[in-house]
Design a protein around this motif. Structure first.
Motif, PDB file in Angstrom:
ATOM      1  N   SER A 179       0.731  -1.139   0.031  1.00  0.00           N
ATOM      2  CA  SER A 179       0.034  -0.058  -0.155  1.00  0.00           C
ATOM      3  C   SER A 179       1.035   1.248   0.059  1.00  0.00           C
ATOM      4  N   LEU A 180       2.129   1.308   0.376  1.00  0.00           N
ATOM      5  CA  LEU A 180       3.078   2.146   0.586  1.00  0.00           C
ATOM      6  C   LEU A 180       3.440   2.517  -0.784  1.00  0.00           C
ATOM      7  N   ILE A 181       3.860   1.455  -1.540  1.00  0.00           N
ATOM      8  CA  ILE A 181       4.345   1.250  -2.789  1.00  0.00           C
ATOM      9  C   ILE A 181       3.291   1.842  -3.700  1.00  0.00           C
ATOM     10  N   ALA A 182       1.988   1.723  -3.467  1.00  0.00           N
ATOM     11  CA  ALA A 182       0.691   2.269  -4.197  1.00  0.00           C
ATOM     12  C   ALA A 182       0.695   3.614  -4.017  1.00  0.00           C
ATOM     13  N   ARG A 183       0.830   3.894  -2.828  1.00  0.00           N
ATOM     14  CA  ARG A 183       0.885   5.364  -2.287  1.00  0.00           C
ATOM     15  C   ARG A 183       1.804   6.250  -3.335  1.00  0.00           C
ATOM     16  N   TYR A 184       3.208   5.767  -3.195  1.00  0.00           N
ATOM     17  CA  TYR A 184       4.148   6.436  -4.151  1.00  0.00           C
ATOM     18  C   TYR A 184       3.782   6.449  -5.663  1.00  0.00           C
ATOM     19  N   ALA A 185       3.088   5.449  -6.052  1.00  0.00           N
ATOM     20  CA  ALA A 185       2.688   5.119  -7.607  1.00  0.00           C
ATOM     21  C   ALA A 185       1.533   6.119  -7.698  1.00  0.00           C
ATOM     22  N   PHE A 186       0.667   6.396  -7.014  1.00  0.00           N
ATOM     23  CA  PHE A 186      -0.623   7.158  -7.411  1.00  0.00           C
ATOM     24  C   PHE A 186      -0.669   8.307  -6.750  1.00  0.00           C
ATOM     25  N   ARG A 187      -0.112   8.677  -5.747  1.00  0.00           N
ATOM     26  CA  ARG A 187      -0.455   9.954  -5.034  1.00  0.00           C
ATOM     27  C   ARG A 187       0.618  11.026  -5.295  1.00  0.00           C
ATOM     28  N   PHE A 188       0.816  11.497  -6.423  1.00  0.00           N
ATOM     29  CA  PHE A 188       1.734  12.605  -6.449  1.00  0.00           C
ATOM     30  C   PHE A 188       1.220  13.423  -7.875  1.00  0.00           C
ATOM     31  N   GLN A 189       2.110  14.402  -8.178  1.00  0.00           N
ATOM     32  CA  GLN A 189       1.704  15.245  -9.367  1.00  0.00           C
ATOM     33  C   GLN A 189       1.917  14.784 -10.527  1.00  0.00           C
ATOM     34  N   GLU A 190       1.157  14.241 -11.319  1.00  0.00           N
ATOM     35  CA  GLU A 190       1.414  13.793 -12.516  1.00  0.00           C
ATOM     36  C   GLU A 190       1.502  14.559 -13.629  1.00  0.00           C
ATOM     37  N   PRO A 191       2.671  14.411 -14.549  1.00  0.00           N
ATOM     38  CA  PRO A 191       2.789  15.404 -15.773  1.00  0.00           C
ATOM     39  C   PRO A 191       1.767  15.395 -16.609  1.00  0.00           C
ATOM     40  N   PRO A 192       1.448  16.214 -17.260  1.00  0.00           N
ATOM     41  CA  PRO A 192       0.293  16.074 -18.364  1.00  0.00           C
ATOM     42  C   PRO A 192       0.972  15.641 -19.606  1.00  0.00           C
ATOM     43  N   LEU A 193       0.064  14.805 -20.120  1.00  0.00           N
ATOM     44  CA  LEU A 193       0.447  14.233 -21.461  1.00  0.00           C
ATOM     45  C   LEU A 193      -0.031  14.943 -22.613  1.00  0.00           C
ATOM     46  N   THR A 194       1.074  15.523 -23.594  1.00  0.00           N
ATOM     47  CA  THR A 194       0.923  16.126 -24.796  1.00  0.00           C
ATOM     48  C   THR A 194       0.805  15.324 -25.925  1.00  0.00           C
ATOM     49  N   TYR A 195      -0.294  15.528 -26.675  1.00  0.00           N
ATOM     50  CA  TYR A 195      -0.377  15.033 -28.078  1.00  0.00           C
ATOM     51  C   TYR A 195      -1.663  15.483 -28.716  1.00  0.00           C
ATOM     52  N   GLU A 196      -1.834  15.450 -30.017  1.00  0.00           N
ATOM     53  CA  GLU A 196      -2.933  15.967 -30.863  1.00  0.00           C
ATOM     54  C   GLU A 196      -4.063  15.082 -30.466  1.00  0.00           C
ATOM     55  N   ASP A 197      -5.210  15.912 -30.389  1.00  0.00           N
ATOM     56  CA  ASP A 197      -6.527  15.335 -30.324  1.00  0.00           C
ATOM     57  C   ASP A 197      -7.004  14.807 -31.404  1.00  0.00           C
ATOM     58  N   THR A 198      -7.356  13.517 -31.930  1.00  0.00           N
ATOM     59  CA  THR A 198      -7.594  12.971 -33.003  1.00  0.00           C
ATOM     60  C   THR A 198      -9.307  12.956 -33.167  1.00  0.00           C
ATOM     61  N   THR A 199      -9.785  13.370 -32.270  1.00  0.00           N
ATOM     62  CA  THR A 199     -11.409  13.132 -32.403  1.00  0.00           C
ATOM     63  C   THR A 199     -11.937  14.491 -32.979  1.00  0.00           C
ATOM     64  N   GLU A 200     -13.128  14.673 -33.552  1.00  0.00           N
ATOM     65  CA  GLU A 200     -13.624  15.848 -34.325  1.00  0.00           C
ATOM     66  C   GLU A 200     -14.475  16.638 -32.915  1.00  0.00           C
ATOM     67  N   LYS A 201     -14.881  15.617 -32.151  1.00  0.00           N
ATOM     68  CA  LYS A 201     -16.006  16.415 -31.228  1.00  0.00           C
ATOM     69  C   LYS A 201     -15.127  17.175 -30.055  1.00  0.00           C
ATOM     70  N   PRO A 202     -15.189  18.621 -29.741  1.00  0.00           N
ATOM     71  CA  PRO A 202     -14.527  18.959 -28.691  1.00  0.00           C
ATOM     72  C   PRO A 202     -14.704  18.444 -27.363  1.00  0.00           C
ATOM     73  N   GLU A 203     -16.042  18.091 -27.020  1.00  0.00           N
ATOM     74  CA  GLU A 203     -16.387  17.848 -25.891  1.00  0.00           C
ATOM     75  C   GLU A 203     -15.559  16.787 -25.337  1.00  0.00           C
ATOM     76  N   THR A 204     -15.160  15.884 -26.380  1.00  0.00           N
ATOM     77  CA  THR A 204     -14.445  14.398 -25.883  1.00  0.00           C
ATOM     78  C   THR A 204     -12.887  14.756 -26.059  1.00  0.00           C
ATOM     79  N   LYS A 205     -12.372  16.042 -26.077  1.00  0.00           N
ATOM     80  CA  LYS A 205     -11.047  16.162 -26.132  1.00  0.00           C
ATOM     81  C   LYS A 205     -10.327  15.797 -24.506  1.00  0.00           C
ATOM     82  N   TYR A 206      -9.502  15.279 -24.535  1.00  0.00           N
ATOM     83  CA  TYR A 206      -8.702  14.606 -23.381  1.00  0.00           C
ATOM     84  C   TYR A 206      -8.489  15.860 -22.584  1.00  0.00           C
ATOM     85  N   ASP A 207      -8.688  15.701 -21.199  1.00  0.00           N
ATOM     86  CA  ASP A 207      -8.220  16.938 -20.328  1.00  0.00           C
ATOM     87  C   ASP A 207      -7.032  16.252 -19.526  1.00  0.00           C
ATOM     88  N   ASN A 208      -5.784  17.024 -19.668  1.00  0.00           N
ATOM     89  CA  ASN A 208      -4.848  16.305 -19.140  1.00  0.00           C
ATOM     90  C   ASN A 208      -4.673  16.886 -17.593  1.00  0.00           C
TER      91      ASN A 208
END
Length: 322
Positions: free
Chosen positions: A285-314
């Motif tokens: 559970s301590l390893i999981a705490r290290y793995a999940f509880r931190f500030q994750e960097p945003p992912l950057t890539y082009e949105d391939t969908t046409e609908k703006p509302e489905t755009k991935y929110d990093n």
């Protein structure tokens, strides 16, 4: 109860015996303390997620993984206090452990938003099934870009374990009610649990094989998200639950674990397994705490969908540093 019986004791005979064993009482107190610490760690993680991780697409999957450790610890504690409940708690634990591998795959996909985006972003990466635990030495398995077919194969490998393991435990419960199986029986051709254990192990190896191959393929894209640590916490929980029990049962069958009072070697092996699993649940559970509880960097890539509302929110993945 007969001396050195290999039948799991009822609480009516267990508790009068342990009253005069200070070491058993002290060990039980330690197990309870470890369980409480695991629950407190889980409660703080939930508070953190509810405060800063409200709209992430992986939020429900993260909560599921974090829930795995206190529930497994609780199942072990119940198994220690009520030994005859062993198969019931194993059924609950099996459902959670098997589902957690499937959830890891969903977390990987969730980081990219959907499967089509994952395939588009990893088109330049190499996916190969030449990985442990099944084919790490098969040089004939060449790497190639991750395709929808290979991703589907990974999901099939995981899903079959989600179905097979709980189903096998459920069948063992039916055999136990008919007095044809006991959780403390030795591995032998006459023991139906032997065949179910072999099938369950093969099923687990295929599930691990698929997830390891997927995690290795996307690790360069998700290295900042500690995807290996996320999978490691789940992987070790599953390995300890399965391999440790098998090892202790083997030692008990060879009399390396002795009889204590009215409890035979197989019963003692089962109790040692539960105690160790509570400790391991806390550490993982301590390893999981290290793995999940931190500030994750945003992912950057082009949105391939046409609908703006489905755009991935990093920004949904931004989390405070512990």
């Amino acid at each position: 109860m007969a001396n050195c019986s290999e039948v799991l004791p009822y609480t009516s005979s267990l508790y009068p015996e342990v009253r005069d064993e200070p070491s058993v009482i002290a060990l039980t107190v330690i197990v309870i303390i470890l369980f409480v610490l695991t629950v407190l760690n889980y409660a703080e993680e939930l508070w953190f997620l509810c405060r800063v991780y409200l709209h992430g697409p992986n939020r429900k999957y993260v909560i599921f993984i974090l829930t795995l450790f206190p529930v497994i610890s609780l199942c072990c504690l119940v198994g220690l206090l009520i030994p005859r409940s062993s198969l019931i708690v194993e059924l609950i634990a099996s459902i959670l452990r098997a589902s957690s591998l499937w959830v890891i795959v969903k977390i990987v996909i969730g980081y990219f938003g959907e499967e089509s985006k994952l395939l588009a972003e990893t088109s330049d990466l190499t996916f190969t099934l030449q990985s442990p635990p099944c084919c790490c030495c098969c040089v004939c398995l060449k790497g190639s870009p991750l395709s929808s077919g290979k991703l589907r194969l990974v999901k099939i490998f995981c899903f079959q374990y989600v179905v097979n393991r709980p189903l096998m435990v459920f069948i063992l419960i039916l055999l136990w009610t008919d007095n044809r199986y006991s959780d403390t029986d030795e591995m032998s051709p006459s023991n139906p649990g032997t065949y179910f254990q072999i099938l369950s192990t093969i099923s687990l190896l295929f599930a691990m094989w698929g997830v390891i191959a997927l995690v290795r393929a996307v690790d360069s894209r998700l290295s900042g998200n500690r995807i290996r640590a996320k999978f490691l916490s789940v992987q070790l929980m599953t390995v300890f639950s399965v391999a440790q029990r098998a090892l202790l049962s083997f030692l008990a069958s060879r009399d390396a674990i002795g009889c204590v009072g009215t409890h035979g070697s197989m019963v003692q092996a089962y109790r040692y397994h539960l105690v160790l699993l509570v400790l391991e649940s806390f550490l993982l559970s301590l390893i999981a705490r290290y793995a999940f509880r931190f500030q994750e960097p945003p992912l950057t890539y082009e949105d391939t969908t046409e609908k703006p509302e489905t755009k991935y929110d990093n920004t949904a993945f931004k989390m405070d540093e512990t």
